[in-house]
Design an enzyme around this catalytic site. Structure first.
Site, PDB file in Angstrom:
ATOM      1  N   SER A 142      -8.266 -21.692  16.673  1.00 10.31           N
ATOM      2  CA  SER A 142      -7.470 -21.902  17.687  1.00 10.31           C
ATOM      3  C   SER A 142      -7.233 -23.211  17.862  1.00 10.31           C
ATOM      4  CB  SER A 142      -8.517 -21.608  19.138  1.00 10.31           C
ATOM      5  OG  SER A 142      -7.866 -22.314  20.263  1.00 10.31           O
ATOM      6  N   TYR A 155     -16.211 -22.701  23.506  1.00 10.11           N
ATOM      7  CA  TYR A 155     -15.190 -22.540  22.822  1.00 10.11           C
ATOM      8  C   TYR A 155     -14.552 -23.385  21.680  1.00 10.11           C
ATOM      9  CZ  TYR A 155     -10.672 -19.700  22.029  1.00 10.11           C
ATOM     10  OH  TYR A 155      -9.670 -19.064  21.502  1.00 10.11           O
TER      11      TYR A 155
HETATM   12  N1  NAD Z   1      -4.885 -15.725  23.948  1.00 14.73           N
HETATM   13  C1  NAD Z   1      -4.841 -17.007  23.514  1.00 14.73           C
HETATM   14  O1  NAD Z   1      -4.260 -17.757  24.110  1.00 14.73           O
HETATM   15  C2  NAD Z   1      -5.643 -17.497  22.508  1.00 14.73           C
HETATM   16  C3  NAD Z   1      -5.121 -18.748  22.003  1.00 14.73           C
HETATM   17  C4  NAD Z   1      -5.745 -19.270  20.739  1.00 14.73           C
HETATM   18  C5  NAD Z   1      -6.612 -18.418  19.954  1.00 14.73           C
HETATM   19  N2  NAD Z   1      -6.883 -17.108  20.406  1.00 14.73           N
HETATM   20  C6  NAD Z   1      -7.905 -16.429  19.892  1.00 14.73           C
HETATM   21  O2  NAD Z   1      -7.160 -15.302  19.045  1.00 14.73           O
HETATM   22  C7  NAD Z   1      -8.375 -14.104  19.219  1.00 14.73           C
HETATM   23  C8  NAD Z   1      -7.797 -12.949  19.909  1.00 14.73           C
HETATM   24  O3  NAD Z   1      -7.678 -13.513  21.265  1.00 14.73           O
HETATM   25  P1  NAD Z   1      -6.990 -12.299  22.467  1.00 14.73           P
HETATM   26  O4  NAD Z   1      -6.248 -13.151  23.314  1.00 14.73           O
HETATM   27  O5  NAD Z   1      -6.210 -11.299  21.888  1.00 14.73           O
HETATM   28  O6  NAD Z   1      -8.344 -11.860  23.054  1.00 14.73           O
HETATM   29  P2  NAD Z   1      -8.343 -10.628  23.815  1.00 14.73           P
HETATM   30  O7  NAD Z   1      -9.828 -10.554  24.791  1.00 14.73           O
HETATM   31  O8  NAD Z   1      -7.297  -9.850  24.246  1.00 14.73           O
HETATM   32  O9  NAD Z   1      -9.110  -9.378  22.864  1.00 14.73           O
HETATM   33  C9  NAD Z   1     -10.249  -9.524  22.203  1.00 14.73           C
HETATM   34  C10 NAD Z   1     -10.796  -8.302  21.478  1.00 14.73           C
HETATM   35  O10 NAD Z   1     -11.994  -8.482  20.886  1.00 14.73           O
HETATM   36  C11 NAD Z   1     -12.911  -7.424  21.041  1.00 14.73           C
HETATM   37  N3  NAD Z   1     -14.367  -7.887  21.067  1.00 14.73           N
HETATM   38  C12 NAD Z   1     -15.009  -8.894  21.774  1.00 14.73           C
HETATM   39  N4  NAD Z   1     -16.125  -8.924  21.699  1.00 14.73           N
HETATM   40  C13 NAD Z   1     -16.297  -8.354  20.655  1.00 14.73           C
HETATM   41  C14 NAD Z   1     -17.590  -8.062  19.724  1.00 14.73           C
HETATM   42  N5  NAD Z   1     -18.621  -8.538  19.857  1.00 14.73           N
HETATM   43  N6  NAD Z   1     -17.289  -7.063  18.668  1.00 14.73           N
HETATM   44  C15 NAD Z   1     -16.163  -6.474  18.532  1.00 14.73           C
HETATM   45  N7  NAD Z   1     -15.087  -6.692  19.132  1.00 14.73           N
HETATM   46  C16 NAD Z   1     -15.077  -7.523  20.238  1.00 14.73           C
HETATM   47  C17 NAD Z   1     -12.464  -6.802  22.573  1.00 14.73           C
HETATM   48  O11 NAD Z   1     -12.843  -5.590  22.774  1.00 14.73           O
HETATM   49  C18 NAD Z   1     -10.866  -7.028  22.438  1.00 14.73           C
HETATM   50  O12 NAD Z   1     -10.279  -5.996  21.834  1.00 14.73           O
HETATM   51  C19 NAD Z   1      -9.827 -14.740  19.540  1.00 14.73           C
HETATM   52  O13 NAD Z   1     -10.316 -15.141  18.520  1.00 14.73           O
HETATM   53  C20 NAD Z   1      -9.160 -15.891  20.589  1.00 14.73           C
HETATM   54  O14 NAD Z   1      -9.993 -17.015  20.477  1.00 14.73           O
HETATM   55  C21 NAD Z   1      -6.376 -16.573  21.582  1.00 14.73           C
END
Ligand code: NAD
Length: 254
Positions: A142, A155
């Site tokens: 991130s 985080y």
């Molecule tokens: N959304 C953003 O703005 C953003 C920005 C930077 C980085 N990220 C990173 O991108 C990645 C995806 O984020 P997102 O926004 O799609 O999140 P999201 O919450 O939409 O999806 C996360 C998924 O991970 C699964 N999950 C959570 N804990 C779990 C576990 N212990 N074992 C297996 N599955 C598990 C959930 O069921 C879900 O399907 C993450 O690593 C997040 O930190 C997101």
């Protein structure tokens, strides 16, 4: 397009958000898609949707913090497909809080999923990639791993660790034909961000704040980040290992 033609690609956290977009993009590039997520209902539903579109795919319910789950899921993938070409460690969770306000439990939980989950994933697939003398790992970090964003100590810390784990695996396994790279996405409007918006006192003000704090003045889309994952996962990036690809609308520049 065939940048990932017949490559067996494991994507974690792919029942939602960015992981789902990565899975779709990979399938457009000819990949065999393996979804690992602990959300069985959504994971199964997504696997059925992929299958309906002719994408070879499998869902395996997996909690990425459990090494036994990893052992079982990786064994199942090898049994079914005979190889593992790509691992995308995408699972990540978020909760705000500073050193005083975050609870010890939240701190540990975020590190467990974001750091240990990524570590266990790499540990689980490396033996097979070593046997193949080839493999590509893409970890989703991130912008928060590069810049200390206010009020998210756990985080930020977890994502900085993901970047350093990626570089460590890159140097340790470069001579074995295994590459490890990471992506630092900026804010995208996914379920994770929606939860932050929903908990805000003033939704519109929070939306504006979360959109306009970077040079490109908007949130990104999961597809824009997924394209970076295609590049790093595929053979189009053979000289890239240990790299940190920012896809964040310029956030990390300022
Ligand atoms: N959304 C953003 O703005 C953003 C920005 C930077 C980085 N990220 C990173 O991108 C990645 C995806 O984020 P997102 O926004 O799609 O999140 P999201 O919450 O939409 O999806 C996360 C998924 O991970 C699964 N999950 C959570 N804990 C779990 C576990 N212990 N074992 C297996 N599955 C598990 C959930 O069921 C879900 O399907 C993450 O690593 C997040 O930190 C997101």
């Amino acid at each position: 397009m065939n940048r990932l033609k017949d490559k067996v690609c494991i994507i974690t956290g792919a029942a939602s958000g960015l992981g789902k977009s990565i899975a779709w993009k990979f399938s457009e590039e000819g990949a065999v898609v393996v979804i690992l997520d602990f959300n069985e209902k959504e994971g199964q539903r997504f696997a059925r949707e992929l299958a309906k579109n002719g994408v070879p795919s499998t869902f395996l319910q997996t909690n990425v913090t459990e090494s036994e789950h990893w052992t079982n899921s990786v064994a199942a993938v090898i049994e079914k497909y005979g190889r593992i070409d790509v691992l995308v460690n995408n699972t990540g969770i978020f909760k705000d809080g500073n050193a005083l306000t975050s609870s010890e439990e939240d701190f540990k939980n975020i590190l467990d999923v974001n750091v240990n989950g990524t570590y266990l994933g790499m540990k689980a697939v490396l033996p097979q990639m070593l046997r193949q003398k080839k493999g590509s790992i893409v970890n989703i970090a991130s912008e928060a791993g590069l810049i200390a964003i206010r009020n998210q100590i756990a985080y930020n810390t977890s994502k900085a660790a993901v970047i350093m784990m990626t570089k460590s695996v890159a140097v340790d396994f470069a001579s074995d034909g295994i590459r490890a790279n990471c992506i630092c996405p900026g804010r995208m409007h996914t379920a994770l961000v929606q939860r932050i918006l929903d908990s805000a006192e003033d939704y519109d003000a929070q939306f504006k704040l979360m959109s306009e704090d970077r040079p490109l003045m908007r949130m990104g889309t999961p597809d824009e980040v997924a394209m970076g994952a295609v590049y790093l996962a595929s053979d189009e990036s053979p000289f890239a290992t240990g790299s940190v690809l920012s896809i964040d609308g310029g956030y990390a520049c300022v």
